[in-house]
Design a protein around this motif. Structure first.
Motif, PDB file in Angstrom:
ATOM      1  N   ASP A 181       0.835  -1.209   0.000  1.00  0.00           N
ATOM      2  CA  ASP A 181       0.000   0.000   0.000  1.00  0.00           C
ATOM      3  C   ASP A 181       0.865   1.253   0.000  1.00  0.00           C
ATOM      4  O   ASP A 181       0.651   2.186  -0.793  1.00  0.00           O
ATOM      5  CB  ASP A 181      -0.923   0.014   1.220  1.00  0.00           C
ATOM      6  CG  ASP A 181      -2.016  -1.033   1.168  1.00  0.00           C
ATOM      7  OD1 ASP A 181      -2.246  -1.591   0.075  1.00  0.00           O
ATOM      8  OD2 ASP A 181      -2.638  -1.307   2.208  1.00  0.00           O
ATOM      9  N   ARG A 185       1.564   3.964  -3.238  1.00  0.00           N
ATOM     10  CA  ARG A 185       1.363   5.409  -3.098  1.00  0.00           C
ATOM     11  C   ARG A 185       2.660   6.155  -3.402  1.00  0.00           C
ATOM     12  O   ARG A 185       2.660   7.200  -4.046  1.00  0.00           O
ATOM     13  CB  ARG A 185       0.867   5.748  -1.700  1.00  0.00           C
ATOM     14  CG  ARG A 185       0.543   7.231  -1.529  1.00  0.00           C
ATOM     15  CD  ARG A 185      -0.036   7.532  -0.171  1.00  0.00           C
ATOM     16  NE  ARG A 185      -1.271   6.798   0.072  1.00  0.00           N
ATOM     17  CZ  ARG A 185      -2.176   7.159   0.972  1.00  0.00           C
ATOM     18  NH1 ARG A 185      -2.002   8.239   1.694  1.00  0.00           N
ATOM     19  NH2 ARG A 185      -3.256   6.448   1.144  1.00  0.00           N
ATOM     20  N   PHE A 206      -7.488  10.489  -5.336  1.00  0.00           N
ATOM     21  CA  PHE A 206      -8.201  10.247  -4.085  1.00  0.00           C
ATOM     22  C   PHE A 206      -7.248   9.456  -3.186  1.00  0.00           C
ATOM     23  O   PHE A 206      -7.293   8.219  -3.166  1.00  0.00           O
ATOM     24  CB  PHE A 206      -9.482   9.455  -4.323  1.00  0.00           C
ATOM     25  CG  PHE A 206     -10.328   9.944  -5.468  1.00  0.00           C
ATOM     26  CD1 PHE A 206     -10.483  11.305  -5.712  1.00  0.00           C
ATOM     27  CD2 PHE A 206     -10.979   9.042  -6.309  1.00  0.00           C
ATOM     28  CE1 PHE A 206     -11.270  11.758  -6.761  1.00  0.00           C
ATOM     29  CE2 PHE A 206     -11.763   9.477  -7.358  1.00  0.00           C
ATOM     30  CZ  PHE A 206     -11.910  10.840  -7.593  1.00  0.00           C
ATOM     31  N   GLU A 208      -6.966   8.559  -0.189  1.00  0.00           N
ATOM     32  CA  GLU A 208      -7.481   7.584   0.769  1.00  0.00           C
ATOM     33  C   GLU A 208      -7.818   6.247   0.116  1.00  0.00           C
ATOM     34  O   GLU A 208      -7.989   5.227   0.804  1.00  0.00           O
ATOM     35  CB  GLU A 208      -8.710   8.134   1.486  1.00  0.00           C
ATOM     36  CG  GLU A 208      -9.928   8.369   0.602  1.00  0.00           C
ATOM     37  CD  GLU A 208      -9.941   9.722  -0.084  1.00  0.00           C
ATOM     38  OE1 GLU A 208     -11.030  10.165  -0.483  1.00  0.00           O
ATOM     39  OE2 GLU A 208      -8.854  10.341  -0.224  1.00  0.00           O
ATOM     40  N   TYR A 209      -7.914   6.217  -1.223  1.00  0.00           N
ATOM     41  CA  TYR A 209      -8.240   4.985  -1.928  1.00  0.00           C
ATOM     42  C   TYR A 209      -7.027   4.338  -2.589  1.00  0.00           C
ATOM     43  O   TYR A 209      -7.157   3.288  -3.227  1.00  0.00           O
ATOM     44  CB  TYR A 209      -9.310   5.251  -2.987  1.00  0.00           C
ATOM     45  CG  TYR A 209     -10.660   5.609  -2.407  1.00  0.00           C
ATOM     46  CD1 TYR A 209     -11.446   4.655  -1.782  1.00  0.00           C
ATOM     47  CD2 TYR A 209     -11.137   6.917  -2.476  1.00  0.00           C
ATOM     48  CE1 TYR A 209     -12.676   4.984  -1.233  1.00  0.00           C
ATOM     49  CE2 TYR A 209     -12.375   7.263  -1.931  1.00  0.00           C
ATOM     50  CZ  TYR A 209     -13.137   6.291  -1.317  1.00  0.00           C
ATOM     51  OH  TYR A 209     -14.355   6.619  -0.775  1.00  0.00           O
ATOM     52  N   ARG A 211      -4.298   2.077  -2.681  1.00  0.00           N
ATOM     53  CA  ARG A 211      -3.799   0.898  -1.974  1.00  0.00           C
ATOM     54  C   ARG A 211      -3.737  -0.262  -2.959  1.00  0.00           C
ATOM     55  O   ARG A 211      -4.212  -0.158  -4.098  1.00  0.00           O
ATOM     56  CB  ARG A 211      -4.724   0.545  -0.804  1.00  0.00           C
ATOM     57  CG  ARG A 211      -6.158   0.232  -1.220  1.00  0.00           C
ATOM     58  CD  ARG A 211      -6.994  -0.194  -0.009  1.00  0.00           C
ATOM     59  NE  ARG A 211      -7.151   0.907   0.921  1.00  0.00           N
ATOM     60  CZ  ARG A 211      -8.192   1.740   0.908  1.00  0.00           C
ATOM     61  NH1 ARG A 211      -9.154   1.599  -0.002  1.00  0.00           N
ATOM     62  NH2 ARG A 211      -8.282   2.703   1.790  1.00  0.00           N
ATOM     63  N   THR A 213      -4.697  -3.269  -5.001  1.00  0.00           N
ATOM     64  CA  THR A 213      -6.015  -3.643  -5.499  1.00  0.00           C
ATOM     65  C   THR A 213      -6.061  -5.118  -5.879  1.00  0.00           C
ATOM     66  O   THR A 213      -5.038  -5.725  -6.228  1.00  0.00           O
ATOM     67  CB  THR A 213      -6.393  -2.791  -6.729  1.00  0.00           C
ATOM     68  OG1 THR A 213      -7.611  -3.269  -7.293  1.00  0.00           O
ATOM     69  CG2 THR A 213      -5.309  -2.858  -7.801  1.00  0.00           C
ATOM     70  N   TYR A 227      -5.630   0.299 -12.103  1.00  0.00           N
ATOM     71  CA  TYR A 227      -6.689   1.161 -11.573  1.00  0.00           C
ATOM     72  C   TYR A 227      -7.400   1.842 -12.738  1.00  0.00           C
ATOM     73  O   TYR A 227      -6.771   2.489 -13.574  1.00  0.00           O
ATOM     74  CB  TYR A 227      -6.105   2.217 -10.639  1.00  0.00           C
ATOM     75  CG  TYR A 227      -5.297   1.623  -9.500  1.00  0.00           C
ATOM     76  CD1 TYR A 227      -5.900   1.288  -8.290  1.00  0.00           C
ATOM     77  CD2 TYR A 227      -3.929   1.378  -9.643  1.00  0.00           C
ATOM     78  CE1 TYR A 227      -5.167   0.717  -7.259  1.00  0.00           C
ATOM     79  CE2 TYR A 227      -3.189   0.811  -8.623  1.00  0.00           C
ATOM     80  CZ  TYR A 227      -3.812   0.487  -7.426  1.00  0.00           C
ATOM     81  OH  TYR A 227      -3.080  -0.078  -6.408  1.00  0.00           O
ATOM     82  N   ASP A 231     -11.216   4.976  -9.910  1.00  0.00           N
ATOM     83  CA  ASP A 231     -10.819   4.069  -8.825  1.00  0.00           C
ATOM     84  C   ASP A 231     -10.019   4.814  -7.754  1.00  0.00           C
ATOM     85  O   ASP A 231     -10.305   4.697  -6.553  1.00  0.00           O
ATOM     86  CB  ASP A 231      -9.991   2.907  -9.353  1.00  0.00           C
ATOM     87  CG  ASP A 231     -10.823   1.825 -10.003  1.00  0.00           C
ATOM     88  OD1 ASP A 231     -12.059   1.874  -9.875  1.00  0.00           O
ATOM     89  OD2 ASP A 231     -10.236   0.918 -10.634  1.00  0.00           O
ATOM     90  N   ILE A 232      -8.993   5.532  -8.203  1.00  0.00           N
ATOM     91  CA  ILE A 232      -8.147   6.258  -7.255  1.00  0.00           C
ATOM     92  C   ILE A 232      -7.964   7.719  -7.667  1.00  0.00           C
ATOM     93  O   ILE A 232      -7.174   8.449  -7.049  1.00  0.00           O
ATOM     94  CB  ILE A 232      -6.754   5.608  -7.112  1.00  0.00           C
ATOM     95  CG1 ILE A 232      -6.033   5.543  -8.456  1.00  0.00           C
ATOM     96  CG2 ILE A 232      -6.881   4.223  -6.491  1.00  0.00           C
ATOM     97  CD1 ILE A 232      -4.584   5.064  -8.357  1.00  0.00           C
TER      98      ILE A 232
END
Length: 256
Positions: A181, A185, A206, A208-209, A211, A213, A227, A231-232
């Motif tokens: 994760d 990022r 985003f 917070e999303y 990570r 998958t 993604y 998704d992110i």
């Protein structure tokens, strides 16, 4: 506790959930091509399906299980039992009900009907064997009205030994997923030259999303996390892929 790094030290990610003395049946792929043109009240929609079917699935329980799962994913059908051709007919029938039948919504001064437009739904798939895994990719693109079309890529990874679909939990333990994760990022931040979550947000992400998958692809070289738009991050960012080679994974986990 036994580490899973032994799986990652090899040239391939071998996760069959058990050793097999007998070589699993190898899939033989054939393409089911379906083309259809739907016409409705002032609009048309072209449908193109290119489904990678396992021609030799019958008689091999693992391949039969994979084929059944792939049919459900590809044609987006729940609780369906039947061949790929039957699934295509069922999927088109559902699309007809949703898009071709006039959409009438009562309003104060009469009736509103779907405006005229020309649309397209295109879905294709590809299957490949990576050691003892069967990796299946579905790509979609569509325009059915609105400001823009949509597109997506989804991956499914199966064990050839038993036909079960593998998840992140089959590849990595909980601690390794936490490392992934953060590493994902970090790779995205580096690629887009973002110093922190605020700068990622300013770019349309985003945070917070972001990570690891379940939408991952295993290759002979490593693993890619995919993604789709939204998704992110926002649609304008497009699809995003983050890839780790096997040496990178070894370094990531051994450094902790």
């Amino acid at each position: 506790m036994k580490t899973r790094r032994s799986y990652l030290a090899a040239a391939l990610l071998v996760l069959t959930l058990g050793a097999c003395t007998k070589r699993p049946a190898q899939p033989v792929f054939t393409t089911l091509a379906v083309d259809s043109l739907l016409c409705g009240e002032g609009f048309s929609c072209r449908i193109e399906y290119r489904f990678a079917s396992i021609a030799n699935a019958q008689g091999h329980p693992a391949l039969e299980a994979v084929e059944e799962s792939n049919i459900a994913y590809f044609f987006e059908l729940e609780a369906f039992s039947g061949s790929a051709s039957e699934a295509a007919d069922t999927a088109i029938t559902q699309i007809v009900k949703e898009f071709v039948a006039p959409v009438n919504t009562a309003v104060s001064d009469g009736v509103f009907e779907r405006p005229g437009w020309e649309g397209e739904i295109s879905v294709e798939s590809e299957g490949r064997v990576v050691d003892s895994l069967l990796c299946y990719t579905i790509t979609r693109s569509s325009y059915t009205g609105g400001a823009h079309g949509m597109y997506s890529t989804e991956h499914h990874t199966y064990s050839l030994a038993d036909g079960f679909e593998l998840s992140l939990a089959d590849l990595f333990d909980a601690r390794q997923i936490e490392f992934l994760d953060r590493a994902i990022r970090g790779k995205i931040a580096m690629k887009y030259d973002a110093a922190d979550d605020k700068e990622l947000s300013d770019l349309g992400f985003f945070p917070e999303y972001i990570r690891a998958t379940e939408n991952f692809l295993v290759t002979p070289e490593g693993i890619t996390f995919s993604y789709d738009p939204y998704d992110i991050g926002c649609y304008a960012l497009g699809s995003i892929e983050v890839t780790f080679s096997f040496p990178e994974l070894e370094e990531l986990f051994s450094a902790r």
